[in-house]
Design a protein around this motif. Structure first.
Motif, PDB file in Angstrom:
ATOM      1  N   LEU A   6      36.199  39.785  39.992  1.00 30.72           N
ATOM      2  CA  LEU A   6      34.916  39.082  40.072  1.00 30.72           C
ATOM      3  C   LEU A   6      34.668  38.645  41.506  1.00 30.72           C
ATOM      4  CD1 LEU A   6      32.460  37.629  38.834  1.00 30.72           C
ATOM      5  CD2 LEU A   6      33.983  35.734  38.253  1.00 30.72           C
ATOM      6  N   ALA A   7      33.530  39.028  42.064  1.00 31.63           N
ATOM      7  CA  ALA A   7      33.166  38.650  43.433  1.00 31.63           C
ATOM      8  C   ALA A   7      31.853  37.872  43.413  1.00 31.63           C
ATOM      9  CB  ALA A   7      33.036  39.888  44.317  1.00 31.63           C
ATOM     10  N   ASP A  15      34.247  30.021  37.317  1.00 32.08           N
ATOM     11  CA  ASP A  15      35.008  29.234  36.342  1.00 32.08           C
ATOM     12  C   ASP A  15      34.549  29.532  34.920  1.00 32.08           C
ATOM     13  OD1 ASP A  15      36.351  28.081  38.438  1.00 32.08           O
ATOM     14  OD2 ASP A  15      35.220  26.201  38.403  1.00 32.08           O
ATOM     15  N   GLY A  16      33.227  29.611  34.733  1.00 31.41           N
ATOM     16  CA  GLY A  16      32.686  29.868  33.412  1.00 31.41           C
ATOM     17  C   GLY A  16      33.043  31.248  32.893  1.00 31.41           C
ATOM     18  N   LEU A  17      32.896  32.256  33.745  1.00 36.00           N
ATOM     19  CA  LEU A  17      33.233  33.612  33.327  1.00 36.00           C
ATOM     20  C   LEU A  17      34.731  33.768  33.077  1.00 36.00           C
ATOM     21  CD1 LEU A  17      30.960  35.923  35.536  1.00 36.00           C
ATOM     22  CD2 LEU A  17      30.926  35.663  33.051  1.00 36.00           C
ATOM     23  N   ARG A  18      35.540  33.117  33.907  1.00 41.37           N
ATOM     24  CA  ARG A  18      36.995  33.188  33.728  1.00 41.37           C
ATOM     25  C   ARG A  18      37.380  32.648  32.351  1.00 41.37           C
ATOM     26  NH1 ARG A  18      38.715  29.344  36.860  1.00 41.37           N
ATOM     27  NH2 ARG A  18      38.240  30.504  38.764  1.00 41.37           N
ATOM     28  N   GLY A  31      41.549  39.352  39.517  1.00 39.50           N
ATOM     29  CA  GLY A  31      41.344  38.756  40.830  1.00 39.50           C
ATOM     30  C   GLY A  31      39.929  38.249  41.018  1.00 39.50           C
ATOM     31  N   GLU A  32      39.774  37.352  41.999  1.00 41.83           N
ATOM     32  CA  GLU A  32      38.464  36.785  42.315  1.00 41.83           C
ATOM     33  C   GLU A  32      38.273  36.749  43.820  1.00 41.83           C
ATOM     34  OE1 GLU A  32      37.722  33.000  40.430  1.00 41.83           O
ATOM     35  OE2 GLU A  32      38.973  33.536  38.708  1.00 41.83           O
ATOM     36  N   LEU A  40      37.137  43.308  49.500  1.00 47.94           N
ATOM     37  CA  LEU A  40      37.745  44.511  50.054  1.00 47.94           C
ATOM     38  C   LEU A  40      39.226  44.294  50.351  1.00 47.94           C
ATOM     39  CD1 LEU A  40      34.827  45.561  52.433  1.00 47.94           C
ATOM     40  CD2 LEU A  40      35.504  46.701  50.315  1.00 47.94           C
ATOM     41  N   ALA A  41      39.548  43.104  50.857  1.00 48.59           N
ATOM     42  CA  ALA A  41      40.952  42.788  51.125  1.00 48.59           C
ATOM     43  C   ALA A  41      41.745  42.723  49.823  1.00 48.59           C
ATOM     44  CB  ALA A  41      41.048  41.462  51.881  1.00 48.59           C
ATOM     45  N   LEU A  42      41.146  42.152  48.796  1.00 48.67           N
ATOM     46  CA  LEU A  42      41.812  42.029  47.500  1.00 48.67           C
ATOM     47  C   LEU A  42      42.049  43.393  46.868  1.00 48.67           C
ATOM     48  CD1 LEU A  42      42.866  40.144  45.260  1.00 48.67           C
ATOM     49  CD2 LEU A  42      40.522  40.020  44.378  1.00 48.67           C
ATOM     50  N   LEU A  43      41.074  44.281  46.973  1.00 52.78           N
ATOM     51  CA  LEU A  43      41.198  45.609  46.381  1.00 52.78           C
ATOM     52  C   LEU A  43      42.317  46.429  47.024  1.00 52.78           C
ATOM     53  CD1 LEU A  43      37.454  46.623  45.863  1.00 52.78           C
ATOM     54  CD2 LEU A  43      39.191  46.447  44.078  1.00 52.78           C
TER      55      LEU A  43
END
Length: 220
Positions: A6-7, A15-18, A31-32, A40-43
């Protein structure tokens, strides 16, 4: 199991979607990120099947993120989750490589259905956007609201009541921050409303927007 990232820079939305996704056995939030650069760094370290991404983000927005994401992670499917509902933004993101587009006011069931659809490699448009684009394609102008009338608009521009309220405050010379304080919302939300207004009216800048609004009878 669909691995989802989720970005979005709105902490409350994340928080709500999690919390809601925790009850979805077929979707795992792995990951968020708060902007495109973080995404991009997370991916690069976290494998994912689908990215649920906002358009209007700081540092690197959705438009800027898409080309890099497509080049570096072509196997990752992108589903846009945004407040921007004008077809200009929808088409731009789809042309950039996103498989789906859903509005933030969509029901959670529609969002999860969109995630599953995009994960399978199929395209998805949320009901509200699809109906609106179909209505305009038929030459009927903006789609009426549930009551059958466009909310406080003139000449078929199609602004919502809140967008018209923001437009009037822009015409008064207020900044995004001042408008946010006045209508009790966030500065980022006002920025989104401003982008929607510009997209719907086709104005090039604030001065042109105000001039057009006066000509169309939206403000006096």
């Amino acid at each position: 199991m669909i691995r989802l990232i989720l970005a979005d820079d709105h902490a409350i939305l994340r928080d709500g979607l999690r919390a809601l996704l925790a009850a979805e056995p077929s979707i795992e939030l792995v990951g968020e990120a708060t902007n495109g650069a973080e995404l991009l760094a997370l991916l690069s370290t976290t494998p994912a099947d689908v990215v649920l991404m906002d358009v209007n983000m700081p540092v690197l927005d959705g438009f800027e993120t898409m080309p890099e994401l497509q080049e570096r992670f072509p196997e990752v499917k992108v589903l846009v989750l945004s407040m921007l509902d004008h077809e200009h933004y929808v088409l731009r993101m789809l042309q950039a490589g996103a498989l789906g587009y859903v509005l933030k006011n969509a029901a959670f069931q529609e969002i999860t259905h969109a995630i599953r659809t995009v994960a399978m490699g199929h395209r998805f448009l949320c009901t509200e956007i699809g109906l609106s684009m179909l209505y305009k394609a038929a030459g009927n102008g903006p789609m009426p609201g549930p009551g059958g009338e466009l909310a406080e608009t003139a000449a078929g521009v199609g602004l919502t009541a809140r967008e018209l309220e923001v437009l009037k405050l822009i015409a008064e010379g207020l900044t995004n921050g001042e408008i946010a304080d006045k209508v009790f919302t966030s500065k980022r939300t006002i920025e989104t409303h401003r982008q929607n207004i510009i997209g719907k009216t086709g104005a090039k800048n604030t001065a042109a927007l105000i001039k057009l609004a006066i000509q169309q009878g939206l403000i006096s």
